[in-house]
Design a protein around this motif. Structure first.
Motif, PDB file in Angstrom:
ATOM      1  N   HIS A 173       0.816  -1.209   0.000  1.00  0.00           N
ATOM      2  CA  HIS A 173       0.000   0.000   0.000  1.00  0.00           C
ATOM      3  C   HIS A 173       0.852   1.263   0.000  1.00  0.00           C
ATOM      4  O   HIS A 173       0.618   2.149  -0.816  1.00  0.00           O
ATOM      5  CB  HIS A 173      -1.070   0.019   1.084  1.00  0.00           C
ATOM      6  CG  HIS A 173      -1.962   1.181   0.841  1.00  0.00           C
ATOM      7  ND1 HIS A 173      -2.998   1.155  -0.053  1.00  0.00           N
ATOM      8  CD2 HIS A 173      -1.850   2.471   1.230  1.00  0.00           C
ATOM      9  CE1 HIS A 173      -3.513   2.360  -0.167  1.00  0.00           C
ATOM     10  NE2 HIS A 173      -2.829   3.175   0.607  1.00  0.00           N
TER      11      HIS A 173
ATOM     12  N   HIS B 236      -6.625  -3.418   4.035  1.00  0.00           N
ATOM     13  CA  HIS B 236      -7.803  -3.320   3.165  1.00  0.00           C
ATOM     14  C   HIS B 236      -7.632  -4.200   1.923  1.00  0.00           C
ATOM     15  O   HIS B 236      -8.596  -4.429   1.204  1.00  0.00           O
ATOM     16  CB  HIS B 236      -8.163  -1.870   2.809  1.00  0.00           C
ATOM     17  CG  HIS B 236      -7.152  -1.131   1.981  1.00  0.00           C
ATOM     18  ND1 HIS B 236      -6.925   0.204   2.121  1.00  0.00           N
ATOM     19  CD2 HIS B 236      -6.324  -1.533   0.993  1.00  0.00           C
ATOM     20  CE1 HIS B 236      -6.000   0.597   1.262  1.00  0.00           C
ATOM     21  NE2 HIS B 236      -5.616  -0.452   0.564  1.00  0.00           N
ATOM     22  N   HIS B 237      -6.433  -4.686   1.703  1.00  0.00           N
ATOM     23  CA  HIS B 237      -6.250  -5.657   0.623  1.00  0.00           C
ATOM     24  C   HIS B 237      -6.565  -7.067   1.093  1.00  0.00           C
ATOM     25  O   HIS B 237      -6.503  -8.018   0.315  1.00  0.00           O
ATOM     26  CB  HIS B 237      -4.809  -5.604   0.110  1.00  0.00           C
ATOM     27  CG  HIS B 237      -4.466  -4.291  -0.508  1.00  0.00           C
ATOM     28  ND1 HIS B 237      -4.708  -4.004  -1.828  1.00  0.00           N
ATOM     29  CD2 HIS B 237      -3.926  -3.163   0.021  1.00  0.00           C
ATOM     30  CE1 HIS B 237      -4.324  -2.765  -2.090  1.00  0.00           C
ATOM     31  NE2 HIS B 237      -3.851  -2.232  -0.974  1.00  0.00           N
TER      32      HIS B 237
HETATM   33 CU    CU Z   1      -4.099  -0.219  -0.702  1.00  0.00          CU
END
Ligand code: CU
Ligand code: HEM
Lengths: 208, 620
Positions: free
Chosen positions: B248, B297-298
């Motif tokens: 991220h 969030h992945h």
């Molecule tokens: Cu991300």
């Protein structure tokens, strides 16, 4: 800036490692590098904690039966002492005492080798017990964490020795002062990481 | 050392580039190598879209398809987008802050060669038994099961290239902290320098987890480790965490410099000070900070539990706030400006709606319950292409036009530039907008084909046609570059006429020592201030003309990298070929040996004397 200018203890600056722009850059860059190294070891520690005592079903090894604190305690003391001796070396650098610095660095290096020898002995011992690198997730993560630290010790030793040899005839200059300084920073960092290894891997493994 | 421009032979020029430590030449190499990988990645993209243009297609096999999508993603992120951005950082940032060079010119060269050799190593997989095929994310449960050496090429190649990026990050940080010209306070730094700064800090903290993850993958696959093998007590989720703790921040490493480029463009071509400069800086730093808090969030569908999912969902949505601030600041910069719609400005104007669309889908995915529907579908593909192509690639294309005259003293054709823009921009929306709906209709990502009865034919065909448009756009750009280079008309000083920041104050072609005298920075948009006050000589200077200290060229970075490149082959064939271990040892010995040579040898650089400087009218 004349890098080869000779200084006397009177003209030698207070912070010889940070007089030239090159020195300032090395100093800052190295601190930043250690910041990244911290994250690197944090990742290794986290993985070790996740995989500690995990192995194929029926694995006989676990931290409380495997590790022996006395040996590791001696290793810890040796490495802590070597950190102290490297502080003495830097103290002599500030005072423009080249012989003093080289001597204390030599002692640091000897202590480093003692530590390394004990670590090799320890690893060898585990392997003979059957706790090899590929034995389990636990063994892989243990050897990788502690071994990466060991590799840092090797690099640190090589670096300090190289510096001592290179400058043996040349003495101090504003060109090599930052190099000595960053090498000693690196050595402290290695020491700090070991304190965490001692605590997280060995102490918490046996009594935690 | 005289600085009078000489004509060099071909061999001498090659040698010059192999040994250079000059940030401007390294920038050119980053741009060239990154551009080449961009074209390779683009060809891979075209193959993907040809395969998916119609149902039940057998243009490529399923296995080859997996290799192509993996190499497309990996190449574009690691070998195209990042190096090209690094090229612009190298070319522009030191000039923007009035520095002689970066803090560590030697390491700068080393970083470049590491990237290049890592990239070459990765791509050699095509010719040596097959490319990696577990996706650019290379999830461990897939990658451990992958036969052949593809994944090994991935892990080792990225390890080498990643080391280069890490070195580059530290270098930029130190440069910006220590080498700003007098008067260039932090709050006077141009936005591109600021975003370079924050992106470099992200590199510093995000790359070590990737290094460790790749290290585990190498150990598991080649040296008998058990990190990800659950039958041995390992845990495959560890890879996902390490990858996304890197991954991220990585997307912000890409987008922040893009934001920086657009900030420069909006101010330049609206001929107005950037609106809300301090809030822009604040937003940049905040995005960088929050970027580390959202990696899971992945992994919403991995099963971390509702509490973890909720925390990461909220943290993710929070990033939209500073991002939104930026969007409004850009709009208000244009507002009431005296706008010139040049090619870079066209890209900037196109960027705003495109990127906002990508941000909105991001927020949708951030809602964890909804993400259970969207995850691993074409919706995700649409999202990240909207932010990466609509953000990063548009910025790169804009910067190619914007900074070409700075880097090469030539102006790319505005006419062809606009053609490139329109083809690329229309093609981009044609390709990816419709993929949102494919995702909502249930088409999973990374499938090599689909059935005629699934109702996805038309949308996929439209998407493939869009891709062809983008390809035409890129071809026009290449033609534009070739024509410009052949014509070689000097662009001169301040080529866009409205340059605001320090880099536009430098004479063209840029002398190899940069500014003859270090400039004095008297405010934000310092060159603009000087021009407003009628200064005809460029800048106010902070020092009298005096000798300039320069670093020597060195071949050692190249040799060091070559050692690692050789060592990587040893690791790759470990346990399979007898020569593997000797080659591994040899490679590492070359690297360590050349490092030792570097530190033992005296290398103090040289001085350019005042008298030579006075006669020098510039020139390389
Ligand atoms: Cu991300
Ligand atoms: C408001 C800003 C953003 C939000 C809220 C957001 C949110 C998300 C979420 C939740 C996912 C995971 C979806 C899933 O796999 O189920 C995702 C995927 C992704 N995002 Fe974003 N995102 C944002 C901006 C960006 C930016 C600026 C970039 C790149 C420049 C980016 C690149 C990606 C990529 C590459 C993936 C997919 C990775 C993969 O699975 O291969 N995103 N985003």
């Amino acid at each position: 800036m004349d890098f080869n200018k000779k200084y006397t203890p009177q003209t030698w600056p207070d912070h010889p490692e940070q007089v030239t722009l090159e020195g300032k850059n090395k100093f800052l860059g190295f601190w930043l590098f250690l910041g990244g190294e911290t994250v690197l070891f944090a990742s290794l520690f986290a993985t070790y904690l996740a995989l500690k005592n995990k192995g194929p079903s029926g694995m006989e090894f676990s931290t409380d039966t495997l590790f022996e604190l006395p040996l590791v305690f001696i290793m810890t003391m040796i490495l802590l002492t070597s950190s102290l001796t490297s502080v003495y070396a830097m103290y002599h650098m500030k005072n423009h005492n080249f012989r003093g610095m080289q001597t204390w660095l030599a002692i640091t290096v000897l202590l480093g080798f003692a530590f390394l020898g004990l670590e090799i002995y320890e690893f060898n011992h585990y392997v003979h017990l059957g706790f090899t690198y590929g034995q389990s997730a636990f063994s892989s993560s243990f050897f990788t964490l502690v071994g990466t630290h060991g590799l840092h010790v090797v690099i640190g030793l090589g670096w300090i020795i190289l510096l001592m040899l290179r400058n043996a005839k040349r003495g101090f200059s504003l060109y090599n002062a930052p190099k000595y300084y960053t090498a000693s920073l690196y050595w402290h960092f290695i020491d700090v990481v070991w304190v965490f290894i001692f605590t997280v891997v060995y102490l918490m493994g046996v009594v935690g | 050392m005289s600085s009078i421009a000489k004509k060099k032979g071909f061999g001498a020029t090659i040698w010059d580039y192999l040994t250079t430590v000059d940030h401007k030449k390294i920038a050119v190499m980053y741009l060239a190598a990154g551009g080449l990988f961009f074209v390779i990645g683009g060809i891979e993209a075209m193959l993907i879209r040809i395969q998916l243009a119609q149902p039940d297609n057998d243009f490529v096999s399923a296995g080859l398809f997996n290799e192509i999508i993996t190499m497309h993603g990996t190449t574009m992120i690691f070998l195209a987008a990042m190096p090209i951005l690094f090229g612009f950082m190298n070319a522009v940032m030191p000039l923007q802050i009035g520095a002689r060079d970066v803090a560590f010119p030697f390491l700068n060269a080393l970083g470049f060669w590491l990237f290049l050799f890592g990239g070459i190593f990765l791509n050699l997989s095509w010719f040596m038994g097959g490319a990696p095929d577990a996706g650019w994310t290379s999830y461990a449960s897939l990658s451990l099961a992958s036969p052949g050496h593809g994944i090994d090429f991935y892990a080792l190649g990225l390890q080498i290239a990643g080391a280069g990026t890490y070195i580059g990050g530290i270098n930029f940080l130190v440069t910006i902290i220590n080498m700003r010209a007098p008067g260039m306070t932090y709050m006077r730094m141009p936005l591109f320098t600021w975003t370079t700064f924050v992106a470099s800090a992200l590199i510093l903290f995000a790359f070590p987890p990737l290094t460790i993850g790749l290290f585990f993958l190498i150990l598991d696959r080649m040296f008998g480790g058990n990190f990800f093998d659950h039958t041995m007590g390992g845990n495959t989720i560890i890879w996902e965490h390490l990858f996304w703790i890197f991954g991220h921040p990585e997307v912000y490493i890409l987008i922040l410099p893009a934001f920086g480029i657009f900030s420069e463009i909006f101010a330049l071509f609206s001929r107005k000070r950037l609106f809300g400069y301090s809030s822009m800086v604040f937003a940049t730093v905040l995005i960088g900070f929050l970027g580390f808090m959202v990696w899971a969030h992945h992994m919403f569908t991995v099963g971390l539990g509702p509490t973890a999912n909720a925390i990461f969902a909220v943290a993710t949505m929070a990033i939209a706030v500073p991002t939104g601030m930026k969007i409004f600041n850009w709009l208000l910069t244009i507002w009431g400006g005296s706008i010139k719609v040049t090619t870079p400005m066209l890209y900037a104007l196109g960027f705003i709606p495109s990127f906002v669309a990508g941000g909105v889908t991001g927020i949708m995915q951030a809602a964890a319950p909804l993400d259970y529907q969207l995850h691993d579908s074409y919706f995700i593909v649409a999202h990240f292409h909207y932010v990466i192509v609509g953000g990063v690639v548009l910025a790169i294309l804009a910067a190619v036009h914007l900074y070409w005259p700075l880097m090469f003293n030539q102006m790319l054709s505005e006419k062809l530039g606009k053609w490139t823009f329109w083809f690329f921009f229309i093609g981009f929306h044609l390709t990816f907008f419709i993929q949102h709906f494919l995702g909502l209709m249930g088409m999973p990502r990374r499938v090599f084909t689909f059935g005629a009865n699934q109702g996805w034919d038309l949308f996929n065909l439209i998407s493939s046609i869009g891709a062809a448009f983008m390809a035409v756009g890129v071809i026009i750009l290449v033609v534009n570059i070739i024509i410009t280079v052949v014509k070689n008309v000097p662009a001169g000083n301040d080529p866009w006429e409205d340059g605001r920041t320090l880099e536009w104050a430098i004479p063209q072609p840029v002398p190899f020592y940069n500014f003859k005298q270090t400039p004095l920075v008297r405010g934000l948009d310092t060159f603009w201030i000087e021009k407003q006050e009628g200064n005809k000589v460029g800048m106010t200077y902070a020092e009298p003309l005096s000798d300039i200290h320069m670093p020597n060229n060195s071949f050692i970075p190249f040799v060091m990298t070559l050692g690692l490149f050789i060592a990587a082959f040893g690791a790759l064939y470990h346990g399979e070929k007898d020569w593997a271990i000797p080659v591994l040892v040899l490679g590492i010995a070359i690297t360590v040996g050349s490092m030792a040579v570097r530190s033992i040898k005296d290398d103090h650089g040289f001085h350019i004397h005042k008298e030579d400087l006075m006669n020098d009218k510039g020139g390389k």
